[in-house]
Write a protein that holds these residues in place. Structure first.
Motif, short mmCIF file in Angstrom:
data_model
loop_
_atom_site.label_atom_id
_atom_site.label_comp_id
_atom_site.label_asym_id
_atom_site.label_seq_id
_atom_site.Cartn_x
_atom_site.Cartn_y
_atom_site.Cartn_z
N LEU A 28 10.37 16.00 -8.28
CA LEU A 28 11.06 15.66 -9.53
C LEU A 28 10.78 14.21 -9.93
CD1 LEU A 28 14.58 17.25 -8.99
CD2 LEU A 28 12.64 18.18 -10.26
N GLY A 29 10.83 13.97 -11.22
CA GLY A 29 10.65 12.62 -11.73
C GLY A 29 10.52 12.65 -13.22
N PHE A 75 -1.49 8.73 -8.13
CA PHE A 75 -0.56 7.60 -8.19
C PHE A 75 0.89 8.08 -8.20
CE2 PHE A 75 2.34 4.89 -10.46
CZ PHE A 75 2.24 3.75 -9.68
N ILE A 76 1.17 9.06 -9.06
CA ILE A 76 2.56 9.48 -9.23
C ILE A 76 3.14 10.03 -7.92
CG2 ILE A 76 4.05 11.18 -10.38
CD1 ILE A 76 2.46 10.79 -12.89
N SER A 87 3.76 6.54 -5.80
CA SER A 87 5.10 6.21 -6.28
C SER A 87 6.19 7.05 -5.61
CB SER A 87 5.14 6.41 -7.81
OG SER A 87 6.43 6.19 -8.30
N ARG A 88 6.13 8.39 -5.80
CA ARG A 88 7.26 9.21 -5.32
C ARG A 88 7.40 9.22 -3.80
NH1 ARG A 88 6.96 14.55 -9.26
NH2 ARG A 88 7.29 13.39 -11.20
N GLY A 112 10.04 0.89 -8.73
CA GLY A 112 8.92 0.00 -8.43
C GLY A 112 8.65 -0.23 -6.95
N ARG A 158 16.07 9.30 -11.17
CA ARG A 158 14.76 9.41 -11.81
C ARG A 158 14.70 10.62 -12.74
NH1 ARG A 158 10.54 10.32 -7.48
NH2 ARG A 158 12.22 10.15 -5.98
#
Lengths: 345, 304
Positions: A38-39, A62-63, A67-68, A197, A308
C-alpha cells in the motif's frame, strides 16, 4: 501492588504465551506485507512480485525497494524498540502510566532538535537524528543521576522525570514562540514522528544498536520480575538492585532515544504496547517483553502504512495516528486501572 | 525526444556526454539532462520560474490544493500536473511514479531528503522560502540555466522588467513616499510583513515608504510579525493592504468599531485595501509579481 503470585499467573484470563507470540508474528507479517503493497501509488501485485524477486517484466524498484521496504522495516524496528522501552520503564518505575516520555526522553529529543535547527541551521538536516538521540539520552541521564544521587523510590523518580520533561518542554516552547522560521519547518515534521523520507541509510544507522539493546533487554527480562517486586523484597532475595536498575534504565532510555532520533516522536507506543501485551500474556517479563516488542512493531509499522494509504498524496505522520489511538487509550487506562485490584499493570 | 530522455534517465546513463550538464545549486553540483521535459517542483516559486519559460511541470507539491497555483500560472502551464502532496512532506512514491528527469526542491524544506530525491532523478535545490523580489529574479536565472532555457529566461526577464517599470512609472505620482504596510489577516490573527520580506521589497520597488522600522535580521521571525490591535495601532501606515482569503471572516471586521483601529491613518482616510493572501503572501516569482503589480496599480488609482 503486585505480589509474586499475581506475577506468575496474573488475574483473569491469560492466553498461552507461545500461541500469542505466533499470532502476533503473523499479524506483524501481514502489516509488513501491507507496508509493501500500500502507498500513494498503486503497485499491482505482479509488479510487486517482479520487483521483490528481481524478475523480468514491469517493476517499481524505487517505490518498493528504495522507499516502502526500508520504511516499513524501520517502522517495525523502532516500534519494537519503543514497546520494549515502555515495558522496561513501566516496570522500573512500577507505574503503569509511565512511558519513555515520562523520563523526559521525548521532550529532551524535541528540545535538542529545535536547538540544533536554531544554532546550526545549515547543518540541521544532517544533525537532526543525532541531536534527537543525544537530547533523549541527556534528559534520561539527568533523571537517572538525580534518582541515584537522591536514592529515590519509583514514585519520586517519576516526578523527577516529569519535572525534567517540563523544563525541556519550556525550552521547546520558548524556541517555537521566539523563532517561527522556515528553519523549523523540517524539524517540526520530524517531531510529529514521521517515517516520511526514511530509507536504508536510516535503517542501517540504528539497526545494529537497537538490535543489540533489544537482545540485551530480552536476556535481562527475568531480572525485571525481581525489580517489579519493589526494593525491599528484591533486596531480601539478594538482588543488587541499584546496579541492575541502572543498567535496565540505560537500556530503556537508549532504546527510546535512538528510535526517536531516527523516526521522531512517535508517541504512545511505549505506553500502549506494554499494556496490550500485559493483557495478552500477563506480567511475567520473559513473556511480556517480546510480546510488547511485537505489539509495538505492529502499531508503528501499521500507523505508517495507514498514514501513507489513507489520503494520498498527503502523508499523515505516524505520530499523529498513534496519538489519535493513544489518547483515548490512555483515558480508558486511567478509568479501568483502578477497578482491577491486583492487576500487575 | 521526451521518451528518449526519460528512458535515458531511468536506466541511469543520462550522464553521457552531450546529454547532460553540471548545474551548481544550494546543496552541490548535479548532472542534469540537457533539456529536461518531465520536471517535478516542490515549491510555488519554481512553478512561476518554469511558467516564465513555458515549461509545464509534470508534478507540483501544491499542498493538494490545486487553486494554490495562481491563475496567471495555470494560464501558461495548463492544469495537467499531478499533485505530489504537501510542500512539507511531498510523496516520494508519487514523484517516482511520474518518472521525472529533473526535480527542483527547496533547501530549507527538503534538505533531509535530497539524497533520496537524487535516487529518483537529478535534483537541484534552491532557497525559495526566504528572500525578496531581487532574490526571486536571481533564482529564476538559475532555474533557467538548470532547465537549459537560459536565453528564454533572460528574454522573459527583460520583458518582465519592462512591464514592471511601466506600472511603477504609472503609479509613481500617487504612491512614492507614502507609508504602506501589508499584512495577512484572518480570524485568528494579523501578521505584518516587514520591509525585508518579499512583499516588503515589492512595495519598496514601487516607491512606497516602509512603516515598520528595519531590523537588519533576515530570519523568518523578523520577516513576519504577528501583532495585536494595540500594536497595529501604534504603527502609522497611510496605506494598509490586507491579505485575505475571500469569504473568510477576518479580525478587522471585529475591530471596525474600535477607536484604536479607527485612529490608524489608513483606516481614518479610507485607504485600506483587501487583496488575495494566496497571491500576495504565498506566491513568489515574476508572473505573480506582475499580478501583484496590477493590484498595486488598482490600489494607486483608488488612493485618497
Amino acid at each position: 501492588m503486585a505480589d509474586a503470585s499475581t506475577l506468575q499467573s496474573g488475574p483473569g484470563r491469560r492466553l498461552r504465551t507461545p500461541a500469542v507470540l505466533v499470532a502476533l508474528t503473523c499479524c506483524l507479517l501481514v502489516v509488513l506485507a501491507l507496508g509493501l503493497g500500500l502507498g500513494a501509488v498503486r503497485v499491482p501485485a505482479a509488479t510487486l512480485l517482479n520487483t521483490l524477486l528481481g524478475l523480468d517484466g514491469p517493476r517499481q524498484d524505487f517505490i518498493v525497494l528504495g522507499s516502502r521496504l526500508p520504511r516499513t522495516l524501520l517502522g517495525a524496528l523502532t516500534g519494537a524498540a519503543l514497546g520494549l522501552s515502555g515495558a522496561i520503564i513501566q516496570s522500573l518505575l512500577r507505574n503503569p502510566l509511565a512511558s519513555p516520555k515520562i523520563v523526559g526522553i521525548n521532550s529532551g529529543a524535541a528540545f535538542a532538535v529545535l536547538l540544533c535547527a536554531f544554532l546550526l541551521p545549515d547543518a540541521a538536516a544532517r544533525l537532526t537524528p543525532f541531536a534527537a538521540a543525544v537530547g533523549g539520552v541527556v534528559a534520561g541521564s539527568v533523571v537517572w543521576l538525580m534518582a541515584g544521587r537522591l536514592a529515590l523510590d519509583a514514585a519520586r523518580l517519576t516526578l523527577v522525570g516529569i519535572a525534567v520533561g517540563f523544563v525541556m518542554e519550556a525550552g521547546v516552547e520558548f524556541l517555537l514562540v521566539t523563532q517561527t522560521g522556515p528553519e523549523f519547518s523540517a524539524p517540526l515534521v520530524w517531531l510529529t514522528g514521521s517515517l516520511w523520507g526514511r530509507g536504508w541509510t536510516h535503517l542501517w544507522s540504528v539497526a545494529p544498536a537497537l538490535g543489540g539493546l533489544m537482545a540485551l533487554a530480552l536476556l535481562m527480562s527475568f531480572r525485571l520480575d525481581l525489580q517489579y517486586l519493589g526494593p525491599q523484597r528484591a533486596a531480601a532475595l539478594g538482588v543488587r538492585l541499584g546496579l541492575e536498575r541502572g543498567m535496565l534504565l540505560v537500556i530503556g532510555v537508549l532504546l527510546a532515544a535512538l528510535s526517536v532520533g531516527v523516526v521522531g516522536v512517535v508517541g504512545f507506543i511505549g505506553l500502549m504496547a506494554p499494556h496490550i501485551a500485559a493483557r495478552l500474556v500477563g506480567g511475567r517479563h520473559r513473556a511480556l517483553l517480546p510480546t510488547a516488542a511485537l505489539v509495538g512493531a505492529i502499531l508503528c509499522a501499521g500507523a505508517d502504512v495507514a498514514g501513507r494509504a489513507l489520503m494520498p498524496p498527503i502523508e499523515i505522520s505516524a505520530g499523529i495516528l498513534t496519538a489519535l489511538l493513544g489518547a483515548p487509550f490512555f483515558i480508558w487506562l486511567l478509568l479501568t486501572e483502578g477497578r482491577r485490584p491486583g492487576a500487575p499493570r | 525526444m521526451r521518451t528518449i530522455l526519460s528512458a535515458l534517465a531511468i536506466i541511469g546513463i543520462s550522464a553521457t556526454a552531450g546529454f547532460a550538464r553540471d548545474v551548481t545549486h544550494a546543496l552541490g553540483t548535479t548532472e542534469v539532462p540537457d533539456a529536461p521535459q518531465r520536471v517535478v517542483v516542490l515549491e510555488f516559486s519554481f512553478v512561476d520560474a518554469l511558467s516564465a519559460v513555458g515549461l509545464a511541470p509534470v508534478g507540483i507539491a501544491d499542498d493538494n490544493k490545486r487553486d494554490r497555483i495562481q491563475s496567471v500560472l495555470t494560464d501558461v502551464i495548463g492544469d495537467d500536473w499531478t499533485s505530489v502532496g504537501t510542500r512539507k512532506t511531498p510523496s516520494l512514491e508519487v514523484i517516482a511514479s511520474l518518472q521525472p528527469d529533473l526535480i527542483i526542491a527547496d533547501k530549507t524544506r527538503h534538505e533531509a531528503i535530497y539524497d533520496t530525491l537524487g535516487q529518483i532523478a537529478p535534483t537541484v535545490v534552491y532557497d525559495s522560502l526566504t528572500g525578496d523580489y531581487q532574490d526571486v529574479l536571481e533564482e529564476a536565472t538559475r532555474i533557467g540555466e538548470a532547465v537549459g532555457r537560459a536565453e528564454e529566461m533572460a528574454e522573459f526577464q527583460r520583458a518582465h522588467a519592462a512591464r514592471m517599470e511601466a506600472i511603477r512609472d504609472e503609479v509613481a505620482d500617487s504612491v512614492v513616499g507614502r507609508a504602506a504596510q501589508f499584512g495577512v489577516i484572518n480570524a485568528n490573527g494579523f501578521w505584518l510583513h516587514s520591509p525585508q520580506s518579499y512583499v516588503g521589497s515589492l512595495l519598496d520597488y514601487f516607491g512606497f515608504a516602509p512603516v515598520m522600522s528595519p531590523s537588519g535580521d533576515d530570519s523568518y521571525g523578523e520577516l513576519y510579525q504577528q501583532v495585536t490591535l494595540e500594536q497595529a495601532s501604534e504603527l502609522e501606515p497611510a496605506v494598509l493592504i490586507l491579505g485575505k482569503i475571500e469569504g473568510e471572516h477576518t479580525l478587522d471586521l471585529d475591530w471596525a468599531d474600535e477607536a484604536l483601529w479607527q485612529q490608524i491613518p489608513a483606516v481614518r482616510d479610507g485607504n485600506v485595501f483587501d487583496v488575495s493572501s494566496n497571491l500576495w503572501s504565498r506566491s513568489r516569482g515574476m508572473l505573480t509579481a506582475e499580478a501583484t503589480a496590477r493590484d498595486i496599480r488598482e490600489i494607486a488609482q483608488s488612493l485618497k
